[in-house]
Write a protein that holds these residues in place. Sequence first.
Motif, PDB file in Angstrom:
ATOM      1  N   GLY A  67       0.816  -1.214   0.000  1.00 54.66           N
ATOM      2  CA  GLY A  67       0.000   0.000   0.000  1.00 54.66           C
ATOM      3  C   GLY A  67       0.844   1.256   0.000  1.00 54.66           C
ATOM      4  N   GLU A  68       0.578   2.124   0.953  1.00 54.81           N
ATOM      5  CA  GLU A  68       1.269   3.419   1.032  1.00 54.81           C
ATOM      6  C   GLU A  68       2.644   3.335   1.689  1.00 54.81           C
ATOM      7  OE1 GLU A  68      -1.263   4.692   5.017  1.00 54.81           O
ATOM      8  OE2 GLU A  68      -1.979   5.214   3.036  1.00 54.81           O
ATOM      9  N   TYR A  69       3.073   2.126   2.036  1.00 61.06           N
ATOM     10  CA  TYR A  69       4.365   1.937   2.700  1.00 61.06           C
ATOM     11  C   TYR A  69       5.425   1.483   1.711  1.00 61.06           C
ATOM     12  CZ  TYR A  69       1.955   2.200   7.190  1.00 61.06           C
ATOM     13  OH  TYR A  69       1.218   2.614   8.265  1.00 61.06           O
ATOM     14  N   GLU A  70       6.652   1.876   1.982  1.00 62.15           N
ATOM     15  CA  GLU A  70       7.801   1.376   1.226  1.00 62.15           C
ATOM     16  C   GLU A  70       8.950   1.120   2.182  1.00 62.15           C
ATOM     17  OE1 GLU A  70      10.275   4.122  -1.226  1.00 62.15           O
ATOM     18  OE2 GLU A  70       8.796   5.626  -0.656  1.00 62.15           O
ATOM     19  N   ARG A  71       9.789   0.156   1.804  1.00 59.20           N
ATOM     20  CA  ARG A  71      10.967  -0.179   2.602  1.00 59.20           C
ATOM     21  C   ARG A  71      12.197   0.404   1.932  1.00 59.20           C
ATOM     22  NH1 ARG A  71      11.468  -6.516   2.937  1.00 59.20           N
ATOM     23  NH2 ARG A  71      11.919  -6.103   0.786  1.00 59.20           N
ATOM     24  N   VAL A  72      13.105   0.916   2.763  1.00 57.38           N
ATOM     25  CA  VAL A  72      14.388   1.409   2.261  1.00 57.38           C
ATOM     26  C   VAL A  72      15.472   0.749   3.108  1.00 57.38           C
ATOM     27  CG1 VAL A  72      15.859   3.409   1.883  1.00 57.38           C
ATOM     28  CG2 VAL A  72      13.379   3.615   1.574  1.00 57.38           C
ATOM     29  N   PHE A  73      16.265  -0.102   2.483  1.00 49.28           N
ATOM     30  CA  PHE A  73      17.344  -0.764   3.213  1.00 49.28           C
ATOM     31  C   PHE A  73      18.371   0.299   3.600  1.00 49.28           C
ATOM     32  CE2 PHE A  73      15.238  -4.187   1.100  1.00 49.28           C
ATOM     33  CZ  PHE A  73      15.363  -5.254   1.974  1.00 49.28           C
ATOM     34  N   ALA A  74      18.633   0.400   4.898  1.00 49.46           N
ATOM     35  CA  ALA A  74      19.457   1.497   5.401  1.00 49.46           C
ATOM     36  C   ALA A  74      20.851   1.065   5.821  1.00 49.46           C
ATOM     37  CB  ALA A  74      18.755   2.177   6.579  1.00 49.46           C
ATOM     38  N   GLN A  75      20.954  -0.082   6.488  1.00 50.35           N
ATOM     39  CA  GLN A  75      22.264  -0.481   6.999  1.00 50.35           C
ATOM     40  C   GLN A  75      22.322  -2.001   7.100  1.00 50.35           C
ATOM     41  OE1 GLN A  75      23.193   1.012  10.922  1.00 50.35           O
ATOM     42  NE2 GLN A  75      25.363   0.904  10.544  1.00 50.35           N
ATOM     43  N   GLU A  76      23.504  -2.507   6.807  1.00 48.44           N
ATOM     44  CA  GLU A  76      23.730  -3.945   6.880  1.00 48.44           C
ATOM     45  C   GLU A  76      25.186  -4.159   7.257  1.00 48.44           C
ATOM     46  OE1 GLU A  76      24.215  -6.968   3.341  1.00 48.44           O
ATOM     47  OE2 GLU A  76      22.136  -6.284   3.510  1.00 48.44           O
ATOM     48  N   LYS A  77      25.400  -4.884   8.353  1.00 48.84           N
ATOM     49  CA  LYS A  77      26.755  -5.215   8.770  1.00 48.84           C
ATOM     50  C   LYS A  77      26.708  -6.517   9.553  1.00 48.84           C
ATOM     51  CE  LYS A  77      26.391  -2.197  12.796  1.00 48.84           C
ATOM     52  NZ  LYS A  77      26.914  -1.038  13.478  1.00 48.84           N
ATOM     53  N   GLN A  78      27.842  -7.021   9.927  1.00 50.20           N
ATOM     54  CA  GLN A  78      27.907  -8.283  10.658  1.00 50.20           C
ATOM     55  C   GLN A  78      27.019  -8.201  11.894  1.00 50.20           C
ATOM     56  OE1 GLN A  78      29.739 -10.782   9.431  1.00 50.20           O
ATOM     57  NE2 GLN A  78      29.451 -12.254  11.065  1.00 50.20           N
ATOM     58  N   GLY A  79      26.022  -9.080  11.974  1.00 46.87           N
ATOM     59  CA  GLY A  79      25.162  -9.159  13.140  1.00 46.87           C
ATOM     60  C   GLY A  79      24.024  -8.152  13.176  1.00 46.87           C
ATOM     61  N   PHE A  80      23.798  -7.403  12.088  1.00 47.08           N
ATOM     62  CA  PHE A  80      22.791  -6.335  12.147  1.00 47.08           C
ATOM     63  C   PHE A  80      22.304  -5.955  10.753  1.00 47.08           C
ATOM     64  CE2 PHE A  80      21.698  -1.776  12.139  1.00 47.08           C
ATOM     65  CZ  PHE A  80      20.769  -1.729  13.172  1.00 47.08           C
ATOM     66  N   ALA A  81      20.991  -5.694  10.656  1.00 49.85           N
ATOM     67  CA  ALA A  81      20.416  -5.140   9.435  1.00 49.85           C
ATOM     68  C   ALA A  81      19.290  -4.200   9.829  1.00 49.85           C
ATOM     69  CB  ALA A  81      19.891  -6.242   8.522  1.00 49.85           C
ATOM     70  N   GLU A  82      19.114  -3.131   9.036  1.00 48.46           N
ATOM     71  CA  GLU A  82      18.126  -2.103   9.362  1.00 48.46           C
ATOM     72  C   GLU A  82      17.431  -1.622   8.093  1.00 48.46           C
ATOM     73  OE1 GLU A  82      18.822   1.315  12.311  1.00 48.46           O
ATOM     74  OE2 GLU A  82      19.253   2.191  10.347  1.00 48.46           O
ATOM     75  N   ILE A  83      16.133  -1.393   8.232  1.00 52.41           N
ATOM     76  CA  ILE A  83      15.313  -0.887   7.132  1.00 52.41           C
ATOM     77  C   ILE A  83      14.517   0.305   7.641  1.00 52.41           C
ATOM     78  CG2 ILE A  83      13.259  -1.389   5.761  1.00 52.41           C
ATOM     79  CD1 ILE A  83      14.237  -4.167   5.355  1.00 52.41           C
ATOM     80  N   LYS A  84      14.435   1.342   6.821  1.00 52.74           N
ATOM     81  CA  LYS A  84      13.555   2.471   7.128  1.00 52.74           C
ATOM     82  C   LYS A  84      12.203   2.169   6.508  1.00 52.74           C
ATOM     83  CE  LYS A  84      17.129   5.971   7.307  1.00 52.74           C
ATOM     84  NZ  LYS A  84      17.628   7.231   6.744  1.00 52.74           N
ATOM     85  N   LEU A  85      11.157   2.473   7.248  1.00 52.68           N
ATOM     86  CA  LEU A  85       9.807   2.300   6.740  1.00 52.68           C
ATOM     87  C   LEU A  85       9.239   3.678   6.449  1.00 52.68           C
ATOM     88  CD1 LEU A  85       7.535   0.231   6.175  1.00 52.68           C
ATOM     89  CD2 LEU A  85       6.723   0.664   8.500  1.00 52.68           C
TER      90      LEU A  85
END
Length: 173
Positions: A67-85
């Motif tokens: 719908g009105e949401y989108e994901r933006v992959f923000a950070q990825e490193k050993q042991g961690f991943a982050e997405i902006k919504l």
Amino acid sequence: MRKRLTRFLSLALVLGLLWFGTAACASQPPSQFDQAQQESTQRGADAVTKESTKGGEFNVFFPQAEGEYERVFAQEKQGFAEIKLKQNGQDVAVMSINDVKNNPTAANKFKASTQAIDGFPVVQQGSTATALLVGDRYQVKVLSRSPSFTPQDREAWLGRFDLKGLENLSARN
């Protein structure tokens, strides 16, 4: 004349060494990096371990945007991943998966949890974050970046993660 010059240079050298030695021993205020290091050490955070899961392996477990949401992959490193919504182009939340193998004490807060999503313990972290623990290994967190993104929204998005798939990953690792 030469004797006076030698004496003068010797005296200048001695005074210079004394001044340098005193300046080197003087206490300097801690830098911003010293303070950050001290704080992370006090929290019990260690360096990233080799055994922690690669951040790229987490990407498949994040919820799909619709719908009105989108994901933006923000950070990825050993042991961690982050997405902006994003909702209608505006940041409303940050979603992350963190391997607690890098900071085992991070799992302690889930021991007193009275709430669960799909059987996984949930905790509120302040007024803007909700987290759950999968397989005693992975902390899944949603942080509000907009006042319109409520605790109920955070819990709903936590339930959209592939938590069973993440649990299987924790069993393999």
